[in-house]
Write an enzyme that holds these catalytic residues in place. Structure first.
Site, short mmCIF file in Angstrom:
data_model
loop_
_atom_site.label_atom_id
_atom_site.label_comp_id
_atom_site.label_asym_id
_atom_site.label_seq_id
_atom_site.Cartn_x
_atom_site.Cartn_y
_atom_site.Cartn_z
CG ASP A 82 -0.24 0.28 2.50
OD1 ASP A 82 0.67 -0.51 2.86
OD2 ASP A 82 -0.53 1.29 3.16
CD GLU A 476 4.14 5.32 4.44
OE1 GLU A 476 3.59 5.88 5.41
OE2 GLU A 476 4.32 4.10 4.37
#
Ligand code: NAG
Ligand code: NAG
Ligand code: NAG
Length: 497
Positions: A82, A476
């Site tokens: 993910d 991120e």
């Protein structure tokens, strides 16, 4: 802001400008959307789980998690990690797939053919996996990988030795959010392949119906089960309920199949499932704004009067994004970026930009506008709002940097991503154990493997970006930041001004 718009300049002046090659210095906000599009799709190669194909371009990656599912005696190889970790979380993965597919459905025909093909490959990498998750009777597999173990290590996916725990939902432990989103993803993807691979499209459609029936028959949120909760929370808990995913799944099934029973489902259940609530959110957990936009298309084209309230809700969402309107209330940074607190802000930027463009398309096809209090807003205004967001993301911002790795001259160097920050398996084949990755995590050096196309969480509400690997909220990348961006960039490749 670009002060010179070529479209409004007299031709001889434009020619002069081009000939004297002062055009680019005058107008720094012209972006190479084609390059950005290519890279936004390439990002998905770096997130791949499973055995990699020979044409893999992100060659810093290798095969990983090839025996996922073995713990439950099934094949769950494939799919995408993910974000900067190595867990396959089904809920955001399904949403990622829906958005990638929606981008191709709306704007695929505007993409250069190579990029359309690459986008289809990115969708299929996800749908091949999602089909595996629903192929066993009585359950849906919703995740592979124990997130606590995984997050405790700074390890390349190729070295992974943490528990690849397999999580499932059943009639007794339902998960209507993940099942409903899986239905949406498979239905949307069936439209992507409808003309190029009918057999696959039919398989996706059958899978979508099956997942939707499961979601609707066994209603409940997966994070209500203690065992599942321990696996999915606090990362991808169902905070906002599963009702929106039921309507979202039905809306995608209606659009892809054109079957009336899904329209009736929306008409009969819209009120009880809370669709009338005007919730101005759209992301992996909350589908309301996207649902309102998608169902508005049905109203605008089909004049199904019972769906009029969806257009009202979509309109008022759009108005919150127009700073010149009295009803404006979304937060922007001083530099003009949409900002919502909570981390990973670029997910809001890309998903809202997508909705702006999709709604602009639906409005212009039916020659409609939006009434925002003291002003009337048409498609052009919505498109220019989306363009401002994308141009900010690509470099028109107070930091003068692009938030997409590998795009432009200045971009994030220290993204919070295990595979990108550790030496590539092709250069350093010896395993790097769980805690041995810490030196790389804390190193001030740039990541050795630029994760081309990765868009990070982005700057704070002051437009400042620190490029700090430890600050996952800003540094991120995630699949659901990039997924909506693919369609958005496809639109701007064809409409750069
Ligand atoms: C599904 O999950 C339950 C609860 O964790 C577990 O007992 C069961 O073995 C799982 N089933 C499969 C096929 O993995
Ligand atoms: C609409 O209202 C906003 C906020 O009060 C104001 O800034 C803007 O100038 C108004 N626009 C028009 C066209 O009246
Ligand atoms: C960004 O560029 C502008 C114009 O060249 C300059 O004034 C500004 O100082 C730059 N900002 C940063 C953070 O480099």
């Amino acid at each position: 802001m670009c002060p010179y718009s070529p479209a409004f300049l007299p031709f001889h002046f434009l020619l002069l400008v081009l000939l004297s090659s002062i055009f680019l210095p005058l107008c720094a906000s012209t972006h190479d959307y084609h390059d950005a599009l290519t890279k936004s799709i390439l990002f998905f190669e770096g997130q791949r789980s499973g055995r990699l194909p020979p044409d893999q371009q992100a060659t810093w990656r290798g095969d990983s998690a090839v025996s996922d599912g073995s713990q439950a005696g099934v094949d769950l190889e494939g799919g995408y990690y993910d974000a900067g970790d190595n867990v396959k979380f089904g809920f955001p993965l399904a949403f990622t797939t829906t958005m990638l597919a929606w981008g191709v459905v709306e704007f695929g025909e505007l993409m250069p053919p190579d990029e359309l093909r690459n986008a289809e490959v990115a969708v299929r990498w996800a749908t091949d996996y999602l089909l595996k998750t629903i192929s066993h009777p009585g359950l849906i597999f919703v995740q592979v990988g124990d997130p606590i173990n995984d997050h405790n290590c700074w390890e390349r996916p190729e070295d992974m030795d943490t528990a690849r725990t397999v999580y499932n939902v059943t009639a007794d432990r339902p998960g209507s959010e993940v099942a409903g989103e899986t239905a949406a993803a498979l239905a949307a993807a069936s439209m992507v392949f409808r003309e190029t691979d009918t057999e696959y499209a039919n398989m996706l459609m059958a899978g979508a119906k099956k997942a939707f029936n499961f979601a609707d028959t066994y209603k409940g949120a997966y994070s209500d089960d203690p065992g599942l909760k321990a696996g999915v929370c606090p990362f991808y808990c169902d905070f906002d309920g599963y009702q929106d995913e039921l309507l979202w799944g039905a809306a995608w099934l209606r659009r892809a199949s054109e079957e009336d029973n899904y329209l009736e489902y929306i008409q009969n259940n819209g009120k009880t499932l809370g669709a009338e609530e005007n919730i101005n959110e759209f992301g992996w957990d909350n589908k309301h704004a996207g649902l309102n936009v998608l169902i508005s298309k049905e109203f605008l084209e089909g004049q199904v009067l019972s769906l009029e309230s969806y257009k009202g809700s979509a309109d008022s969402f759009m108005c919150t994004l127009v700073p010149e309107s009295t009803s404006s209330h979304i937060q922007y940074t001083p530099g003009g970026l949409i900002y919502k607190p909570g981390g990973s802000n670029m997910q809001h930027v890309t998903s809202i930009s997508f909705l702006l463009l999709a709604y602009a398309k639906y409005l212009s096809q039916s020659a409609m506008t939006v009434n925002c209090g003291n002003i009337t807003v048409g498609p052009t205004t919505l498109i220019s709002q989306a363009k401002k967001q994308v141009d900010y993301l690509l470099g028109d911002n107070p930091m003068n940097m692009s938030y997409m790795v590998g795009y432009g001259t200045r971009y994030p160097q220290r993204i919070h991503h295990r595979g990108s920050s550790l030496p590539s398996i092709s250069i350093h084949p010896q395993p790097i154990a769980c805690k041995d990755g810490s030196d790389y995590y804390t190193s001030p050096d740039p990541n050795p493997n630029p994760h081309i196309g990765a868009v990070v969480g982005g700057p704070g509400d002051d437009d400042v970006y620190k490029d700090d690997r430890a600050d996952f909220r800003t540094s991120e990348p995630t699949t659901y930041i990039n997924a909506p961006l693919v369609g958005v960039l496809g639109y701007f490749v064809a409409n750069p001004y």
